[in-house]
Design a protein around this motif. Structure first.
Motif, PDB file in Angstrom:
ATOM      1  N   THR A  92      -6.263   1.183   6.822  1.00 14.79           N
ATOM      2  CA  THR A  92      -6.664   2.040   5.704  1.00 14.79           C
ATOM      3  C   THR A  92      -7.917   2.823   6.037  1.00 14.79           C
ATOM      4  O   THR A  92      -8.019   4.029   5.749  1.00 14.79           O
ATOM      5  CB  THR A  92      -6.889   1.192   4.446  1.00 14.79           C
ATOM      6  N   ARG A 110      12.105   7.863   5.201  1.00 12.21           N
ATOM      7  CA  ARG A 110      13.240   6.954   5.030  1.00 12.21           C
ATOM      8  C   ARG A 110      14.480   7.517   5.711  1.00 12.21           C
ATOM      9  O   ARG A 110      15.264   6.779   6.324  1.00 12.21           O
ATOM     10  CB  ARG A 110      13.509   6.728   3.539  1.00 12.21           C
ATOM     11  N   THR A 149       1.840   4.185   6.924  1.00  7.19           N
ATOM     12  CA  THR A 149       1.672   3.026   6.046  1.00  7.19           C
ATOM     13  C   THR A 149       0.645   2.099   6.671  1.00  7.19           C
ATOM     14  O   THR A 149       0.792   1.693   7.830  1.00  7.19           O
ATOM     15  CB  THR A 149       2.998   2.264   5.865  1.00  7.19           C
ATOM     16  N   SER A 195      12.351   0.747  12.388  1.00  5.84           N
ATOM     17  CA  SER A 195      11.012   0.869  11.836  1.00  5.84           C
ATOM     18  C   SER A 195      10.275  -0.457  11.965  1.00  5.84           C
ATOM     19  O   SER A 195      10.894  -1.526  11.862  1.00  5.84           O
ATOM     20  CB  SER A 195      11.073   1.285  10.360  1.00  5.84           C
ATOM     21  N   THR A 251       7.921  10.597   1.635  1.00  9.76           N
ATOM     22  CA  THR A 251       8.454   9.234   1.726  1.00  9.76           C
ATOM     23  C   THR A 251       9.957   9.249   1.964  1.00  9.76           C
ATOM     24  O   THR A 251      10.489   8.478   2.768  1.00  9.76           O
ATOM     25  CB  THR A 251       8.120   8.453   0.449  1.00  9.76           C
ATOM     26  N   ALA A 269      -1.219  -1.516   6.841  1.00  7.17           N
ATOM     27  CA  ALA A 269      -0.956  -2.906   6.482  1.00  7.17           C
ATOM     28  C   ALA A 269      -2.232  -3.739   6.478  1.00  7.17           C
ATOM     29  O   ALA A 269      -2.211  -4.890   6.048  1.00  7.17           O
ATOM     30  CB  ALA A 269       0.056  -3.526   7.443  1.00  7.17           C
ATOM     31  N   MET A 286       0.833  -1.195   0.000  1.00  9.30           N
ATOM     32  CA  MET A 286       0.000   0.000   0.000  1.00  9.30           C
ATOM     33  C   MET A 286       0.869   1.248   0.000  1.00  9.30           C
ATOM     34  O   MET A 286       1.934   1.270   0.596  1.00  9.30           O
ATOM     35  CB  MET A 286      -0.933   0.007   1.213  1.00  9.30           C
ATOM     36  N   SER A 287       0.393   2.307  -0.643  1.00  6.77           N
ATOM     37  CA  SER A 287       1.173   3.534  -0.740  1.00  6.77           C
ATOM     38  C   SER A 287       1.113   4.309   0.570  1.00  6.77           C
ATOM     39  O   SER A 287       0.173   4.186   1.356  1.00  6.77           O
ATOM     40  CB  SER A 287       0.642   4.412  -1.884  1.00  6.77           C
ATOM     41  N   ASP A 288       2.132   5.138   0.790  1.00  2.00           N
ATOM     42  CA  ASP A 288       2.203   5.935   2.001  1.00  2.00           C
ATOM     43  C   ASP A 288       1.163   7.048   1.979  1.00  2.00           C
ATOM     44  O   ASP A 288       0.761   7.553   0.913  1.00  2.00           O
ATOM     45  CB  ASP A 288       3.600   6.546   2.145  1.00  2.00           C
ATOM     46  N   ARG A 289       0.740   7.421   3.185  1.00  2.00           N
ATOM     47  CA  ARG A 289      -0.178   8.539   3.355  1.00  2.00           C
ATOM     48  C   ARG A 289       0.453   9.504   4.356  1.00  2.00           C
ATOM     49  O   ARG A 289       1.412   9.160   5.059  1.00  2.00           O
ATOM     50  CB  ARG A 289      -1.529   8.053   3.899  1.00  2.00           C
ATOM     51  N   THR A 290      -0.076  10.700   4.452  1.00  2.00           N
ATOM     52  CA  THR A 290       0.460  11.664   5.405  1.00  2.00           C
ATOM     53  C   THR A 290      -0.667  12.466   6.030  1.00  2.00           C
ATOM     54  O   THR A 290      -1.747  12.632   5.426  1.00  2.00           O
ATOM     55  CB  THR A 290       1.476  12.614   4.728  1.00  2.00           C
ATOM     56  N   ASP A 300      -2.385  11.359   0.173  1.00  2.64           N
ATOM     57  CA  ASP A 300      -1.265  10.603  -0.388  1.00  2.64           C
ATOM     58  C   ASP A 300       0.043  11.333  -0.088  1.00  2.64           C
ATOM     59  O   ASP A 300       0.147  12.557  -0.229  1.00  2.64           O
ATOM     60  CB  ASP A 300      -1.429  10.458  -1.903  1.00  2.64           C
TER      61      ASP A 300
END
Length: 394
Positions: A208, A228, A201, A178, A224, A203, A1-5, A218
């Motif tokens: 979600t 990291r 993120t 992490s 992202t 899972a 799944m794509s990262d969200r903020t 998004d």
């Protein structure tokens, strides 16, 4: 799944969304000037703006000037007691005196108090420890029904560790900084020129749904990359490292090393390390009754292999010396644990180092044993490494 903020205001919205689903929320909070896990009712209960300074036999709470909600290392205790209480009632009994006959004992199993629990802000090391307990206590020969009942339907919102302590070494055992697995949501707190925000993120579908409910957007490529970078910097800031190569061969092979005597000369056998360890699960059982003998209870209590009574068999204790008890703990934690449960029994949280009154450092002791083994192996008359079945002195 794509990262969200989402911005920091979304943290309160996330907490409320979790509470609306009927969860009691357990998260980091300040108690007696230390960060520990406890019941959270609002974000005001979180240790915002607080950090810590941890070293061997040292813990100091500090103040941060960046307003970080999760700017500390491993809390004083893990969340182990949420699912595996330090004192747990198993059953109670009473004498029934109905009729003309002798009194009859009646045994009543204890009710298991288990409501839906959400863990908010749990560190990756503690999450890895829960994964180990899940395997040990619910996925092997028999299920611990008390643990399983409390663990059922848990919601997990994990947070990446951005400021590890001088005693942390989770990166070298593969459990952090992490979260790797076992979560519904994983958050990274980012504070940079782009602002103070969280990169998330999901899972699971529940994770979600929570992000949708609080309006998380998004994440951009910059978000992202910033998340990291938080992890990269945390790995570089780890205060310790544990070399995990062939721990089984090392610890069994060094069972008769004189280094154990050096450790014993410093170890108080106080059991602090096992009480703060998130993976230790040794227990004892105790029975109590009232003075009249009418009522009795059986409790399960945390115990420690550092106590002499823990290894008591008929006729006496199997491990009478501090040397043998420390050797048992370290060898089981890092070697026998692998044979039993398929992993190293240490998640690198560093609590055993921080809370040891003598400042004994597990990573240094392993390094010293490696050095001792290398010296032995370099001698022509040295004996070969022992096997796991070799008898050792108590």
């Amino acid at each position: 799944m794509s990262d969200r903020t989402f911005p920091t205001a979304g943290l309160e919205e996330l907490l409320r969304a979790i509470q609306r689903r009927g969860y009691a929320v357990i998260g980091p909070t300040m108690r007696d000037d230390v960060v520990t896990y406890g019941l959270i009712s609002s974000v005001d209960d979180l240790p915002q703006g607080r950090g810590d300074d941890q070293g061997p036999a040292r813990y100091r709470s500090t103040t941060r000037d960046d307003g970080a909600y999760f700017g500390y290392a491993a809390p004083v205790q893990s969340v182990k007691s949420v699912f595996f209480p330090a004192d747990e009632l198993l059953w109670r009994s009473r004498l029934s005196r109905g009729g003309n006959g002798p009194p009859t004992p009646v045994v009543e199993p204890a009710d298991i108090e288990a409501g839906p629990v959400a863990l908010l802000g749990i560190r990756s090391c503690d999450l890895a420890a829960i994964g180990q307990h899940d395997h040990i206590l619910t996925q092997r020969f028999a299920t611990d029904v008390h643990y399983a009942a409390r663990r059922r339907d848990t919601l997990v919102v994990a947070v990446a560790c951005s400021h590890p302590a001088g005693t942390c070494f989770c990166a070298s055992v593969g459990t952090g900084p992490s979260p790797k697995e076992g979560y519904d949501l994983a958050l990274t707190e980012v504070i940079d020129e782009g602002g103070h925000r969280f990169v998330a993120t999901a899972a699971t579908q529940q994770g979600t749904d929570l992000l949708d409910e609080i309006g998380a957007t998004d994440a951009t490529a910059a978000d992202t990359e910033a998340a990291r970078l938080v992890e990269t910097r945390a790995v570089a800031a780890m205060g310790r490292q544990l070399e995990t190569d062939d721990l089984v061969g090392l610890l069994y092979g060094m069972a008769e090393s004189k280094h154990w005597e050096d450790v014993a000369s410093r170890c108080l056998a106080c059991s602090n390390c096992t009480l703060v360890c998130p993976t230790c699960f040794c227990t004892t059982v105790t029975d109590v009754s009232d003075l009249a003998g009418e009522h009795a209870e059986r409790h399960r209590l945390w115990d420690s292999c550092f106590t002499q009574d823990y290894s008591y068999l008929h006729g006496g204790s199997v491990r009478v010396s501090t040397k043998s008890r420390y050797r048992q703990w370290l060898t089981h934690k890092l070697a026998a644990w692998q044979s039993q449960f398929g992993s190293v029994g240490c998640v690198g949280c560093g609590r055993c180092i921080t809370w040891c009154p003598a400042g004994i450092d597990l990573t240094e002791e392993v390094a010293a044993l490696r050095a001792d083994g290398a010296r032995r192996d370099g001698g022509a008359s040295d004996a070969p490494h022992a096997t796991p079945t070799t008898e050792v002195t108590p």
